[in-house]
Write an enzyme that holds these catalytic residues in place. Structure first.
Site, PDB file in Angstrom:
ATOM      1  N   GLY A  26       0.834  -1.201   0.000  1.00 12.37           N
ATOM      2  CA  GLY A  26       0.000   0.000   0.000  1.00 12.37           C
ATOM      3  C   GLY A  26       0.861   1.240   0.000  1.00 12.37           C
ATOM      4  CG  HIS A 108       2.968   3.234  13.798  1.00 12.53           C
ATOM      5  ND1 HIS A 108       3.463   4.153  14.693  1.00 12.53           N
ATOM      6  CD2 HIS A 108       1.644   3.115  14.073  1.00 12.53           C
ATOM      7  CE1 HIS A 108       2.482   4.565  15.485  1.00 12.53           C
ATOM      8  NE2 HIS A 108       1.370   3.950  15.143  1.00 12.53           N
TER       9      HIS A 108
HETATM   10  P1  NDP Z   1      -2.057   0.702   3.494  1.00 10.92           P
HETATM   11  O1  NDP Z   1      -3.455   0.544   3.975  1.00 10.92           O
HETATM   12  O2  NDP Z   1      -1.751   1.817   2.559  1.00 10.92           O
HETATM   13  O3  NDP Z   1      -1.572  -0.633   2.780  1.00 10.92           O
HETATM   14  C1  NDP Z   1      -1.690  -1.856   3.404  1.00 10.92           C
HETATM   15  C2  NDP Z   1      -1.247  -2.965   2.484  1.00 10.92           C
HETATM   16  O4  NDP Z   1      -1.327  -4.198   3.184  1.00 10.92           O
HETATM   17  C3  NDP Z   1      -2.123  -3.115   1.241  1.00 10.92           C
HETATM   18  O5  NDP Z   1      -1.321  -3.478   0.163  1.00 10.92           O
HETATM   19  C4  NDP Z   1      -3.051  -4.240   1.661  1.00 10.92           C
HETATM   20  O6  NDP Z   1      -3.582  -4.946   0.543  1.00 10.92           O
HETATM   21  C5  NDP Z   1      -2.080  -5.108   2.397  1.00 10.92           C
HETATM   22  N1  NDP Z   1      -2.724  -6.098   3.249  1.00 10.92           N
HETATM   23  C6  NDP Z   1      -3.894  -6.015   3.922  1.00 10.92           C
HETATM   24  N2  NDP Z   1      -4.117  -7.159   4.588  1.00 10.92           N
HETATM   25  C7  NDP Z   1      -3.057  -7.967   4.307  1.00 10.92           C
HETATM   26  C8  NDP Z   1      -2.712  -9.283   4.676  1.00 10.92           C
HETATM   27  N3  NDP Z   1      -3.525 -10.003   5.426  1.00 10.92           N
HETATM   28  N4  NDP Z   1      -1.539  -9.800   4.215  1.00 10.92           N
HETATM   29  C9  NDP Z   1      -0.724  -9.087   3.442  1.00 10.92           C
HETATM   30  N5  NDP Z   1      -1.027  -7.833   3.020  1.00 10.92           N
HETATM   31  C10 NDP Z   1      -2.168  -7.288   3.470  1.00 10.92           C
HETATM   32  O7  NDP Z   1      -1.143   0.783   4.809  1.00 10.92           O
HETATM   33  P2  NDP Z   1       0.055   1.808   5.105  1.00 10.92           P
HETATM   34  O8  NDP Z   1       1.104   1.629   4.088  1.00 10.92           O
HETATM   35  O9  NDP Z   1      -0.519   3.169   5.352  1.00 10.92           O
HETATM   36  O10 NDP Z   1       0.548   1.293   6.535  1.00 10.92           O
HETATM   37  C11 NDP Z   1       1.456   0.221   6.666  1.00 10.92           C
HETATM   38  C12 NDP Z   1       2.299   0.485   7.906  1.00 10.92           C
HETATM   39  O11 NDP Z   1       3.075   1.673   7.710  1.00 10.92           O
HETATM   40  C13 NDP Z   1       1.478   0.713   9.178  1.00 10.92           C
HETATM   41  O12 NDP Z   1       2.170   0.159  10.263  1.00 10.92           O
HETATM   42  C14 NDP Z   1       1.473   2.240   9.313  1.00 10.92           C
HETATM   43  O13 NDP Z   1       1.291   2.698  10.634  1.00 10.92           O
HETATM   44  C15 NDP Z   1       2.880   2.548   8.813  1.00 10.92           C
HETATM   45  N6  NDP Z   1       3.101   3.916   8.361  1.00 10.92           N
HETATM   46  C16 NDP Z   1       2.218   4.495   7.488  1.00 10.92           C
HETATM   47  C17 NDP Z   1       2.441   5.796   7.042  1.00 10.92           C
HETATM   48  C18 NDP Z   1       1.515   6.433   6.056  1.00 10.92           C
HETATM   49  O14 NDP Z   1       1.639   7.660   5.862  1.00 10.92           O
HETATM   50  N7  NDP Z   1       0.614   5.719   5.384  1.00 10.92           N
HETATM   51  C19 NDP Z   1       3.599   6.573   7.525  1.00 10.92           C
HETATM   52  C20 NDP Z   1       4.528   5.819   8.344  1.00 10.92           C
HETATM   53  C21 NDP Z   1       4.248   4.545   8.766  1.00 10.92           C
HETATM   54  P3  NDP Z   1      -5.063  -4.645  -0.046  1.00 10.92           P
HETATM   55  O15 NDP Z   1      -4.840  -3.673  -1.161  1.00 10.92           O
HETATM   56  O16 NDP Z   1      -5.536  -5.958  -0.529  1.00 10.92           O
HETATM   57  O17 NDP Z   1      -5.894  -4.087   1.079  1.00 10.92           O
END
Ligand code: NDP
Length: 325
Positions: A26, A108
């Protein structure tokens, strides 16, 4: 004094030959995977078969494997699925593959800090938390720049954890601007506090309440929208570039005087007490417990609040104004 590391403090070669699994593709996942690949590291993307992110990963040149397979093959596993799903993914796909000396990483500290993930004692555990959303992490890297990050090692059984973590941050491009050492607790609590009190919760409540006050007093909603919401970006940019004092130099004397006399009237002792209360809820785990329970219940409150938010008149108005201006 914070300890900050830059390019010259890192040995990027320690990560050469290591297999890095990026679980999730993501906001953060795509940026970590692409930046690390462009930095010359061996990366595998792990996604469930039914993941909506698969198409994007494939379009970016990856051949995603199942999360468990990625974790089994990897030396370093970066867990980049939403915080509220990390426990389940960890238990099902990662924990069974944590052989001696592997490294589990997060971006995080939520899951580690609030006991959602309790890693075994035979592995390294670390965090690299970029200070910005994934698309910005990727764009800045591609432009030869970077964004800062926080990092920490929670568990070091190999004696290599610190060097590997800094090399990972280097691979993301973050050491180009500096990475700050922290702890899981400090990162988690300050991050939650800032997003609840200032960046998200505080700001949106401030904007909406100010907008409602002006409209209720008979001013045109379009004017209320532009001065209370759109102009936030101009001030935020000034704050980002030079801090509060520099921002004051760029605005009019009238605006600066109004800042001094009215700001403390709005953000007063009562607000300070509320901030302390919010911080206490974060520190003692009340907020985390509520959020975990909310997820277990199927998100009834979040969905209701999201719906109410979307129905606020400021949203329809904003869509119209953004088209007009
Ligand atoms: P997103 O929601 O953008 O992306 C999550 C990803 O994980 C998607 O590709 C999703 O796929 C996938 N996913 C969901 N369920 C599963 C699973 N069961 N197995 C494998 N993959 C899965 O999340 P973020 O990138 O925002 O957050 C990820 C981490 O980064 C968190 O810990 C967050 O706190 C941290 N973080 C985020 C920031 C931000 O600005 N976004 C900044 C700094 C840290 P699908 O498309 O199918 O849902």
């Amino acid at each position: 004094m914070a300890h900050i590391s830059y390019e010259g403090d890192v040995d990027p070669t320690v990560l050469q030959g290591k297999r890095i699994a990026i679980i999730g593709y993501g906001s953060q996942g795509h940026a970590h995977a692409l930046n690390l690949r462009d930095s010359g590291y061996h990366v595998v993307v792990g996604l469930p078969e039914a993941s909506k992110s698969r198409a994007r990963a494939i379009a970016d040149g990856w051949q995603p494997v199942l999360p468990g397979e990625a974790a089994r093959e990897a030396d370093i596993i970066m867990l980049l699925v939403p915080d509220q799903h990390q426990r389940a993914v960890y238990e099902q796909d990662i924990r069974p593959h944590l052989a001696d000396g592997k490294m589990l990483m997060v971006a995080h500290g939520f899951s580690l800090h609030y006991g959602q993930i309790v890693p075994p004692t035979n592995i390294d555990v670390a965090m690299v938390a970029p200070n910005g959303p994934g698309p910005m992490l990727r764009r800045m890297y591609s432009e030869g720049k970077g964004i800062p990050a926080l990092w920490t090692v929670q568990q070091d059984v190999t004696g290599q954890a610190q060097a590997l973590t800094l090399a990972y941050a280097h691979g993301l491009g973050c050491t180009r601007v500096g990475v700050i050492q922290t702890s899981i607790g400090e990162e988690t609590e300050t991050d939650l506090f800032a997003e609840q009190v200032v960046l998200c919760g505080g700001l949106t409540s401030l904007i909406r309440t100010a907008f409602e006050t002006l409209v209720e007093a008979g001013y045109q909603p379009e004017i209320a929208y532009t001065c209370c919401l759109q102009e936030v970006k101009l001030i935020a940019d000034l704050l980002y570039q030079g801090g509060i004092n520099q921002m004051h130099k760029a605005i009019s004397d009238t605006a600066e005087y109004g800042d001094y006399v009215t700001g403390p009237r709005i953000i007063d002792q009562h607000t300070r007490e509320q901030m302390r209360g919010a911080l206490k809820d974060i520190q003692d785990g009340t907020f985390a417990r509520d959020w975990i329970l909310e997820n277990q219940a199927g998100l009834p409150s979040l969905l209701a609040m999201r719906r109410k938010d979307a129905e606020h008149p400021i949203e329809a108005l904003g869509r119209r104004i953004r088209k007009m201006l």
